[in-house]
Structures are given as C-alpha cells and as structure tokens.
Motif scaffolding. Structure first.
Motif, PDB file in Angstrom:
ATOM      1  N   ARG A  44      49.037 -29.833 -61.978  1.00 44.20           N
ATOM      2  CA  ARG A  44      48.518 -28.552 -62.466  1.00 44.20           C
ATOM      3  C   ARG A  44      47.872 -28.614 -63.780  1.00 44.20           C
ATOM      4  O   ARG A  44      47.326 -27.398 -64.169  1.00 44.20           O
ATOM      5  N   ARG A  45      47.611 -29.730 -64.352  1.00 46.84           N
ATOM      6  CA  ARG A  45      46.928 -29.913 -65.596  1.00 46.84           C
ATOM      7  C   ARG A  45      45.461 -29.418 -65.544  1.00 46.84           C
ATOM      8  O   ARG A  45      45.058 -28.386 -66.352  1.00 46.84           O
ATOM      9  N   VAL A  46      44.645 -29.901 -64.723  1.00 54.81           N
ATOM     10  CA  VAL A  46      43.370 -29.560 -64.455  1.00 54.81           C
ATOM     11  C   VAL A  46      43.075 -28.087 -64.143  1.00 54.81           C
ATOM     12  O   VAL A  46      42.211 -27.319 -64.692  1.00 54.81           O
ATOM     13  N   PRO A  47      43.836 -27.801 -63.125  1.00 52.05           N
ATOM     14  CA  PRO A  47      43.883 -26.301 -62.955  1.00 52.05           C
ATOM     15  C   PRO A  47      44.044 -25.223 -63.886  1.00 52.05           C
ATOM     16  O   PRO A  47      43.325 -24.245 -63.980  1.00 52.05           O
ATOM     17  N   ASN A  48      45.035 -25.654 -64.614  1.00 48.98           N
ATOM     18  CA  ASN A  48      45.284 -24.745 -65.857  1.00 48.98           C
ATOM     19  C   ASN A  48      44.188 -24.700 -66.889  1.00 48.98           C
ATOM     20  O   ASN A  48      43.802 -23.762 -67.412  1.00 48.98           O
ATOM     21  N   ILE A  49      43.711 -26.129 -67.056  1.00 45.56           N
ATOM     22  CA  ILE A  49      42.379 -25.992 -68.067  1.00 45.56           C
ATOM     23  C   ILE A  49      41.256 -24.997 -67.348  1.00 45.56           C
ATOM     24  O   ILE A  49      40.386 -24.528 -67.941  1.00 45.56           O
ATOM     25  N   ARG A  50      41.099 -25.274 -66.052  1.00 46.01           N
ATOM     26  CA  ARG A  50      39.975 -24.563 -65.478  1.00 46.01           C
ATOM     27  C   ARG A  50      40.468 -23.032 -65.497  1.00 46.01           C
ATOM     28  O   ARG A  50      39.238 -22.053 -66.126  1.00 46.01           O
ATOM     29  N   ALA A  51      41.574 -22.684 -65.473  1.00 44.11           N
ATOM     30  CA  ALA A  51      41.918 -21.069 -66.007  1.00 44.11           C
ATOM     31  C   ALA A  51      41.688 -20.837 -67.024  1.00 44.11           C
ATOM     32  O   ALA A  51      40.987 -19.690 -67.442  1.00 44.11           O
ATOM     33  N   MET A  52      41.944 -21.537 -68.226  1.00 41.75           N
ATOM     34  CA  MET A  52      41.606 -21.341 -69.397  1.00 41.75           C
ATOM     35  C   MET A  52      40.184 -21.015 -69.540  1.00 41.75           C
ATOM     36  O   MET A  52      39.756 -20.384 -70.390  1.00 41.75           O
ATOM     37  N   ARG A  53      39.454 -22.160 -69.181  1.00 42.39           N
ATOM     38  CA  ARG A  53      37.952 -21.945 -69.144  1.00 42.39           C
ATOM     39  C   ARG A  53      37.238 -20.688 -68.560  1.00 42.39           C
ATOM     40  O   ARG A  53      36.643 -19.674 -69.401  1.00 42.39           O
ATOM     41  N   ALA A  54      38.021 -20.096 -67.568  1.00 43.38           N
ATOM     42  CA  ALA A  54      37.581 -18.700 -66.896  1.00 43.38           C
ATOM     43  C   ALA A  54      37.898 -17.969 -67.863  1.00 43.38           C
ATOM     44  O   ALA A  54      36.989 -16.890 -67.987  1.00 43.38           O
ATOM     45  N   TRP A  91      32.419 -23.034 -78.193  1.00 48.03           N
ATOM     46  CA  TRP A  91      33.076 -24.442 -78.319  1.00 48.03           C
ATOM     47  C   TRP A  91      34.336 -24.574 -77.317  1.00 48.03           C
ATOM     48  O   TRP A  91      34.415 -25.810 -77.153  1.00 48.03           O
ATOM     49  N   MET A  92      35.215 -23.485 -77.213  1.00 43.29           N
ATOM     50  CA  MET A  92      36.142 -23.665 -76.472  1.00 43.29           C
ATOM     51  C   MET A  92      35.904 -24.157 -75.089  1.00 43.29           C
ATOM     52  O   MET A  92      36.551 -24.891 -74.361  1.00 43.29           O
ATOM     53  N   ILE A  93      34.776 -23.236 -74.492  1.00 45.38           N
ATOM     54  CA  ILE A  93      34.353 -23.522 -73.043  1.00 45.38           C
ATOM     55  C   ILE A  93      33.868 -24.977 -73.174  1.00 45.38           C
ATOM     56  O   ILE A  93      34.364 -25.887 -71.858  1.00 45.38           O
ATOM     57  N   GLU A  94      33.075 -25.727 -74.030  1.00 49.13           N
ATOM     58  CA  GLU A  94      32.778 -26.995 -73.904  1.00 49.13           C
ATOM     59  C   GLU A  94      33.974 -27.946 -74.009  1.00 49.13           C
ATOM     60  O   GLU A  94      33.913 -28.802 -73.153  1.00 49.13           O
ATOM     61  N   TRP A  95      34.780 -27.543 -74.842  1.00 52.12           N
ATOM     62  CA  TRP A  95      36.102 -28.425 -74.993  1.00 52.12           C
ATOM     63  C   TRP A  95      36.721 -28.537 -73.519  1.00 52.12           C
ATOM     64  O   TRP A  95      37.140 -29.528 -73.224  1.00 52.12           O
ATOM     65  N   ALA A 104      37.284 -31.668 -71.231  1.00 45.90           N
ATOM     66  CA  ALA A 104      38.829 -32.225 -71.016  1.00 45.90           C
ATOM     67  C   ALA A 104      38.894 -32.263 -69.263  1.00 45.90           C
ATOM     68  O   ALA A 104      39.406 -33.057 -69.066  1.00 45.90           O
ATOM     69  N   ILE A 105      38.166 -31.444 -68.706  1.00 43.48           N
ATOM     70  CA  ILE A 105      38.332 -31.462 -67.104  1.00 43.48           C
ATOM     71  C   ILE A 105      37.534 -32.871 -66.697  1.00 43.48           C
ATOM     72  O   ILE A 105      38.108 -33.599 -65.784  1.00 43.48           O
ATOM     73  N   ARG A 106      36.382 -32.929 -67.448  1.00 38.09           N
ATOM     74  CA  ARG A 106      35.674 -34.238 -67.034  1.00 38.09           C
ATOM     75  C   ARG A 106      36.650 -35.433 -67.200  1.00 38.09           C
ATOM     76  O   ARG A 106      36.733 -36.402 -66.477  1.00 38.09           O
ATOM     77  N   ASP A 107      37.024 -35.559 -68.267  1.00 34.89           N
ATOM     78  CA  ASP A 107      37.989 -36.621 -68.812  1.00 34.89           C
ATOM     79  C   ASP A 107      39.026 -36.890 -67.897  1.00 34.89           C
ATOM     80  O   ASP A 107      39.420 -38.091 -67.461  1.00 34.89           O
ATOM     81  N   LEU A 108      39.524 -35.794 -67.677  1.00 33.90           N
ATOM     82  CA  LEU A 108      41.079 -35.944 -66.778  1.00 33.90           C
ATOM     83  C   LEU A 108      40.718 -36.165 -65.249  1.00 33.90           C
ATOM     84  O   LEU A 108      41.546 -36.966 -64.619  1.00 33.90           O
ATOM     85  N   SER A 109      39.575 -35.727 -64.958  1.00 36.45           N
ATOM     86  CA  SER A 109      39.253 -35.829 -63.629  1.00 36.45           C
ATOM     87  C   SER A 109      38.815 -37.265 -63.181  1.00 36.45           C
ATOM     88  O   SER A 109      39.167 -37.873 -61.949  1.00 36.45           O
ATOM     89  N   SER A 110      38.208 -38.053 -64.277  1.00 41.47           N
ATOM     90  CA  SER A 110      37.776 -39.358 -64.066  1.00 41.47           C
ATOM     91  C   SER A 110      38.973 -40.341 -63.734  1.00 41.47           C
ATOM     92  O   SER A 110      39.009 -40.980 -62.762  1.00 41.47           O
ATOM     93  N   HIS A 111      39.753 -40.521 -64.785  1.00 40.65           N
ATOM     94  CA  HIS A 111      40.799 -41.824 -64.692  1.00 40.65           C
ATOM     95  C   HIS A 111      42.174 -41.141 -64.164  1.00 40.65           C
ATOM     96  O   HIS A 111      42.938 -42.192 -64.326  1.00 40.65           O
TER      97      HIS A 111
END
Lengths: 188, 188
Positions: B122-132, B168-172, B176-183
DNA sequence: ACAATCATGTAAGGGGTTACATGATTTG
DNA sequence: CAAATCATGTAACCCCTTACATGATTGT
C-alpha cells in the motif's frame, strides 16, 4: 431532531487510536514506550500526549483490538500491549483506505505574515523569526536521522520528507527576506 | 495545590481572537464576513468556524478590543464590528511579538506512510493518494490567486508560500513514487 | 543522596468542529 | 416561487494539552 449521530469515522479508529495501533504493530509496547516513540518519530506531523494515550489504550483493549498483560520490571508497575488479530485487521483496513483526512496546518508565523500590512515594518523580522523556527526544527530532524539510520523504510521516508520540506521553507524565507529587503529598505 | 492558573498567552489573545482582530483591521466586518474571508484566504494554514467566531466576537467586545453596532441590511439582523484603539494596539502587540507558537501539522497521509511497513504493497498507492490531495489543494490555491491578484502584499506572499510548498510536495510525491516503483516492482 | 528515567494515570480546561435552528433577502 | 446566499447563534461533542499525583528503579 433528537440525538445527533456521531459521524462514524471511515475506519472506526480515533486519531490517537491510529498512531497507537501503528506503533504497537512493530512490537509490544507500554503507554510510555508509545509516547517516547511518537515524540522521537511522528511528532512533527502527528503528536500524542499521555492524556490521550492511556485512556485510548483502555478503549482499544475494551474493543478487542489490543491486549495488554502485566510485565513488571522489578516491582515497577508495567503493562505491555500487543495487537490482537482484530487489531491487525483494523490497522490494515485503515492503511488500505484511500481516503484520509486532509492535512491540517496551523502556523502562527504565516498568520502574522498574512496580516503584516497592518504593521509593515514587522514583515521582514517576522519572516526571520519563521526562518529561525524552521532552522531549529531542521536541526531536530537531522539529529533523528542518524538515530533512525537503520530504521524501517516508512520511518526513513517520512523523515526525509520532513527534512526536505523544512529545507524548502528555509530557502523560501531566505528568498522572501532578500526580495523584501531590496525594494523597500526601510521606508515604503 | 488548588486552582490551576491558566497559562497566560503572551499576547492575551486566543487563537481565534488573533484571526478576528486581523480580519477586522482591514475594514468593518460581520461574523459572517470573517468566516468567508478565512475560508477564502487563511484556511490552508489557519481555520476558524462559526462555533468559535461568534462567541469570540462577544468576548473581544466585552474586553473592549472591538466594538459592534447594528447595521441591518433591510430587515436582516446584522452586526458590524470594527477595532477600538485598544484592539488595534493588541493586534500590533501581537504582530510585534517575536515568539509564535510553533507550527503544527497533522497529516494522515504521512502517518500511513510512516506505518507502511505493516502493509508494504500500500506504500505507493498511499503516496499517490497524498499526491492527489496536494494536487486538489494546489488547484484551489491557484483559483484564489487571480481573485487575490490586486490584494495586499501579506495576502499575496502567504498565497505564494502555500502554492510553492504544495508544488514542492507534489514533486516530492512524484520522486518517491518513481524511486519506490523502480527497485521493488512488486516483490521485495 | 540525589537526580534522572521508567511508568501509569487523571482532572481541569482550552480550543475546535458539526449540525442544527431560525429567518430575511436576493437571484434565477 | 424555489434556491442560493446573507446572517446569527447555540448545543453537543471531540480531541487535545498541561499539570499534577504517585511511586519504583537506575545511574552518578
């Protein structure tokens, strides 16, 4: 008319309940442990005090989400809590929910800045004071960083977010001070 | 022992008192006006509700910091408030004070992120929700921008700060989504 | 011995939101 | 004429912090 039904939380968990379940999920904890952990980790975006923690531990236990047993250290009163299956499920349900309360900010420095037209000569000093507060916060977060070096990814990520956001604020203050100092040196 | 003396605020003003005095400083206002103004301007860093505003107007008037008089519009009940000299002084005293309450943040998205090790998928989905959520907030702030174009410097500056911080938050979140999705694509 | 830390808990009060009740006026 | 907006105000709750009370253990 009549009784006002208390808007049911999506997860059924109170704010403090969330942080307690989360903290207990990574190991058995006392109320005291939870307070220390919160102060050391989530405090900059989610605080909790004894006056909330101890009563909430009782409620969570009554609801069957956690279970505590006495583990005195010496003759010292001590109750250690762990998640029940229902508690772990409640935590997961909450973590799975896509909706969250919108983030809330209360910043007195920004309010002073907003009203600074009523006393323009205080504008730059107030931004300087904001910068000083952010600087102090940054130092606190950086101090946590080494302690949290081998920590879990969640802890690491939120700390980096806090550090980054605080650094951004400091740079914003510096830029604002530069801008405002240049084209109104003292007089309007 | 005995009575607990209520920690006196440095300025003597309650939180809601500060926003009310500030809002009234720039012109006569009704309680309703103040609520609308707050919602349109300071809401993203300093909220206020009717349940606070109306009782606080009474207190401020009893303390002699504001004075209200009836100015019905048609047959419609209406009380307009303005600052007294004492009120203006209290506002200035507050604006001159160098200490402010430290800024407070409560962000459920960050708390979920903090505990995301309990449910890593749920980590990435939650960051996506924060971004939204941040994206929605950005859009609201941008909408205010045009309306606040000719506004006072204080209003302009805090709005720019809000917009910048949200960006700034949106870019963060994106990073974060990029980083976590890659590895860790799906598995650990 | 003294202070710091571990540990639990409560009482009082501050500050806040939501929902409701009420009603006039304006706008479509 | 219906809906939105202007306008005031309160009751019921919720959540939270501070300060206190109490006492054992550990470190200096």
């Amino acid at each position: 008319m009549g009784a006002v039904q208390p808007t049911p939380e999506p997860s059924g968990l109170s704010p403090t309940g969330k942080v307690i379940l989360g903290m207990i999920a990574s190991g058995k904890r006392t109320g005291y442990d939870i307070k220390r952990l919160v102060d050391k980790t989530t405090r900059h975006f989610w605080a909790a005090s004894y006056g909330q923690i101890y009563p909430e531990l009782k409620r969570l236990e009554a609801d069957g989400l956690i279970s505590g047993r006495a583990e005195p250290s010496g003759g010292r009163h001590r109750r250690v809590f762990e998640l029940t299956d229902a508690g772990r499920e409640a935590l997961h349900d909450w973590l799975r929910s896509d909706d969250s309360d919108p983030s809330e900010l209360r910043d007195e420095g920004m309010l002073k800045l907003f009203f600074s037209d009523a006393l323009p000569e205080r504008r730059v000093p107030n931004i300087r004071a904001m910068r000083a507060r952010e600087q102090r916060k940054l130092e606190q977060l950086l101090a946590l960083q080494e302690h949290a070096a081998g920590g879990a990814p969640g802890m690491y990520t939120t700390l980096q977010l806090g550090i980054g956001a605080t650094r951004w604020m400091i740079e914003w203050c510096d830029a604002a001070i530069r801008d405002l100092s240049s084209h109104d040196t003292t007089q309007e």
